[in-house]
Scaffold this motif. Structure first.
Motif, PDB file in Angstrom:
ATOM      1  N   THR A 232       0.842  -1.196   0.000  1.00 26.91           N
ATOM      2  CA  THR A 232       0.000   0.000   0.000  1.00 26.91           C
ATOM      3  C   THR A 232       0.878   1.248   0.000  1.00 26.91           C
ATOM      4  O   THR A 232       1.897   1.296   0.693  1.00 26.91           O
ATOM      5  N   ILE A 233       0.492   2.239  -0.773  1.00 30.94           N
ATOM      6  CA  ILE A 233       1.265   3.478  -0.858  1.00 30.94           C
ATOM      7  C   ILE A 233       1.084   4.287   0.419  1.00 30.94           C
ATOM      8  O   ILE A 233      -0.036   4.640   0.794  1.00 30.94           O
ATOM      9  N   ILE A 234       2.210   4.579   1.090  1.00 29.13           N
ATOM     10  CA  ILE A 234       2.202   5.370   2.322  1.00 29.13           C
ATOM     11  C   ILE A 234       2.414   6.846   2.015  1.00 29.13           C
ATOM     12  O   ILE A 234       1.805   7.726   2.619  1.00 29.13           O
ATOM     13  N   ALA A 235       3.318   7.120   1.086  1.00 29.45           N
ATOM     14  CA  ALA A 235       3.646   8.500   0.723  1.00 29.45           C
ATOM     15  C   ALA A 235       4.021   8.521  -0.746  1.00 29.45           C
ATOM     16  O   ALA A 235       4.506   7.523  -1.294  1.00 29.45           O
ATOM     17  N   ARG A 236       3.827   9.693  -1.387  1.00 33.68           N
ATOM     18  CA  ARG A 236       4.093   9.816  -2.825  1.00 33.68           C
ATOM     19  C   ARG A 236       4.426  11.264  -3.138  1.00 33.68           C
ATOM     20  O   ARG A 236       3.855  12.178  -2.544  1.00 33.68           O
ATOM     21  N   THR A 237       5.338  11.460  -4.084  1.00 33.46           N
ATOM     22  CA  THR A 237       5.730  12.828  -4.426  1.00 33.46           C
ATOM     23  C   THR A 237       4.678  13.534  -5.274  1.00 33.46           C
ATOM     24  O   THR A 237       4.523  14.743  -5.181  1.00 33.46           O
ATOM     25  N   HIS A 238       3.959  12.810  -6.115  1.00 28.66           N
ATOM     26  CA  HIS A 238       2.977  13.406  -7.010  1.00 28.66           C
ATOM     27  C   HIS A 238       1.572  12.910  -6.645  1.00 28.66           C
ATOM     28  O   HIS A 238       1.351  11.715  -6.470  1.00 28.66           O
ATOM     29  N   GLN A 239       0.635  13.840  -6.547  1.00 29.83           N
ATOM     30  CA  GLN A 239      -0.775  13.545  -6.281  1.00 29.83           C
ATOM     31  C   GLN A 239      -0.952  12.581  -5.095  1.00 29.83           C
ATOM     32  O   GLN A 239      -1.639  11.559  -5.221  1.00 29.83           O
ATOM     33  N   PRO A 240      -0.367  12.893  -3.947  1.00 27.43           N
ATOM     34  CA  PRO A 240      -0.521  11.981  -2.797  1.00 27.43           C
ATOM     35  C   PRO A 240      -1.965  11.835  -2.344  1.00 27.43           C
ATOM     36  O   PRO A 240      -2.371  10.760  -1.890  1.00 27.43           O
ATOM     37  N   ASP A 241      -2.758  12.903  -2.464  1.00 22.54           N
ATOM     38  CA  ASP A 241      -4.158  12.827  -2.035  1.00 22.54           C
ATOM     39  C   ASP A 241      -4.929  11.763  -2.816  1.00 22.54           C
ATOM     40  O   ASP A 241      -5.872  11.161  -2.294  1.00 22.54           O
ATOM     41  N   LYS A 242      -4.514  11.543  -4.042  1.00 21.32           N
ATOM     42  CA  LYS A 242      -5.196  10.574  -4.899  1.00 21.32           C
ATOM     43  C   LYS A 242      -4.691   9.154  -4.680  1.00 21.32           C
ATOM     44  O   LYS A 242      -5.471   8.194  -4.743  1.00 21.32           O
ATOM     45  N   PHE A 243      -3.389   9.008  -4.408  1.00 24.30           N
ATOM     46  CA  PHE A 243      -2.788   7.670  -4.425  1.00 24.30           C
ATOM     47  C   PHE A 243      -2.476   7.079  -3.053  1.00 24.30           C
ATOM     48  O   PHE A 243      -2.377   5.857  -2.932  1.00 24.30           O
ATOM     49  N   VAL A 244      -2.271   7.897  -2.031  1.00 20.83           N
ATOM     50  CA  VAL A 244      -1.956   7.352  -0.705  1.00 20.83           C
ATOM     51  C   VAL A 244      -3.123   6.500  -0.218  1.00 20.83           C
ATOM     52  O   VAL A 244      -4.280   6.913  -0.274  1.00 20.83           O
ATOM     53  N   GLY A 245      -2.819   5.301   0.239  1.00 20.71           N
ATOM     54  CA  GLY A 245      -3.849   4.361   0.661  1.00 20.71           C
ATOM     55  C   GLY A 245      -4.234   3.378  -0.422  1.00 20.71           C
ATOM     56  O   GLY A 245      -4.915   2.391  -0.146  1.00 20.71           O
ATOM     57  N   GLN A 246      -3.789   3.642  -1.670  1.00 19.36           N
ATOM     58  CA  GLN A 246      -4.072   2.726  -2.768  1.00 19.36           C
ATOM     59  C   GLN A 246      -2.956   1.687  -2.881  1.00 19.36           C
ATOM     60  O   GLN A 246      -1.823   1.921  -2.474  1.00 19.36           O
ATOM     61  N   GLY A 247      -3.298   0.558  -3.455  1.00 20.49           N
ATOM     62  CA  GLY A 247      -2.288  -0.463  -3.692  1.00 20.49           C
ATOM     63  C   GLY A 247      -1.383  -0.089  -4.857  1.00 20.49           C
ATOM     64  O   GLY A 247      -1.838   0.542  -5.824  1.00 20.49           O
ATOM     65  N   GLY A 248      -0.125  -0.427  -4.760  1.00 24.94           N
ATOM     66  CA  GLY A 248       0.793  -0.167  -5.857  1.00 24.94           C
ATOM     67  C   GLY A 248       0.566  -1.127  -7.008  1.00 24.94           C
ATOM     68  O   GLY A 248      -0.192  -2.097  -6.906  1.00 24.94           O
ATOM     69  N   SER A 249       1.219  -0.855  -8.131  1.00 24.95           N
ATOM     70  CA  SER A 249       1.133  -1.748  -9.281  1.00 24.95           C
ATOM     71  C   SER A 249       1.601  -3.145  -8.889  1.00 24.95           C
ATOM     72  O   SER A 249       2.666  -3.291  -8.283  1.00 24.95           O
TER      73      SER A 249
END
Length: 256
Positions: A232-249
């Motif tokens: 699961t994505i904990i932190a991200r440099t781009h669009q974190p509001d959209k991707f944090v909490g989502q599963g990675g590829s």
């Protein structure tokens, strides 16, 4: 009378005999022209093909070199990012382990321990510190005044595991029981009389981990992310509001 006039003018009397003689030079010219064109085309191809092949080989070699260099750079940058996140976690864990030896905790002076924990949080720049018992019931939470009735820890299984093993751990992403926000926690056991009694947790929000990533000055079009053990994505440099909490590829997670 007409035929005689034609003969007098020197014209051939038999057209079938005269036609081949007049056409012979033209046929020879036509049969020679295509041969010259083919030779010129072959000459041009003989000059161009080696050059094209050499250019193609140079481009292929340049591409391979650039790709290899890019891969090396990406590995080095990923290593630097991992070290930066690990340093943050190690620093917080060390501070919590020191806090776990607090005499205020040993004596049960929760008010003094609350003040001490708040000082540690402010010094480290952490987001929150929570004290729970060995079953995951929160005793105090710096995001609420001391004495507030609190729910269970947002990751009670993690707390119980840390208490039972008497070893620190870092959680996966979960929802905080008090704030309702996504975060991870660094959990450290605290013992009384040699027996596990408490777990001290420092919560880290995705925004804080995201700042660590952006501070590494990555190229603007590069994307960096931190994943937990479940992918699961904990932190991200781009669009974190959209991707944090989502599963990675799945392909990326399998390779990690």
């Amino acid at each position: 009378m007409t035929a005689t006039t034609a003969l007098a003018a020197g014209e051939p009397s038999d057209p079938e005999t005269a036609a081949p003689e007049a056409a012979a030079p033209e046929a020879t010219d036509r049969s020679g022209l295509p041969s010259i064109r083919r030779k010129l085309a072959l000459l041009v191809m003989a000059c161009l093909v080696p050059g094209c092949l050499a250019t193609g080989l140079l481009i292929h070699d340049f591409y391979n070199r650039q790709r290899s260099q890019l891969e090396r750079n990406m590995v080095q940058i990923a290593h630097s990012l991992a070290l930066a996140v690990d340093r943050e976690i190690a620093s917080s864990r060390s501070a919590l382990q020191t806090l776990a030896t607090s005499p205020y905790l040993a004596s049960g002076d929760l008010a003094a321990f609350y003040r001490q924990a708040r000082a540690v949080r402010d010094t480290l720049g952490g987001d929150n510190i929570v004290l729970s018992d060995d079953q995951g019931r929160q005793i105090l939470n710096l995001s609420r005044p001391l004495g507030t009735l609190l729910p269970d820890h947002g990751a009670p299984d993690q707390v119980r595991t840390v208490a039972a093993s008497n070893r620190p751990a870092v959680s996966d992403l979960f929802l905080g029981g008090v704030t309702g926000r996504r975060l991870i926690s660094i959990d450290v056991p605290a013992s009384l009389d040699g027996q596990p009694a408490y777990v001290i947790s420092m919560g880290l929000l995705p925004e804080r981990l995201g700042r660590i990533l952006t501070e590494q000055n990555l190229p603007a079009d590069w994307i960096a992310a931190v994943f937990d053990s479940r992918g699961t994505i904990i932190a991200r440099t781009h669009q974190p509001d959209k991707f944090v909490g989502q599963g990675g590829s799945p392909v990326l997670v399998d390779r990690m």
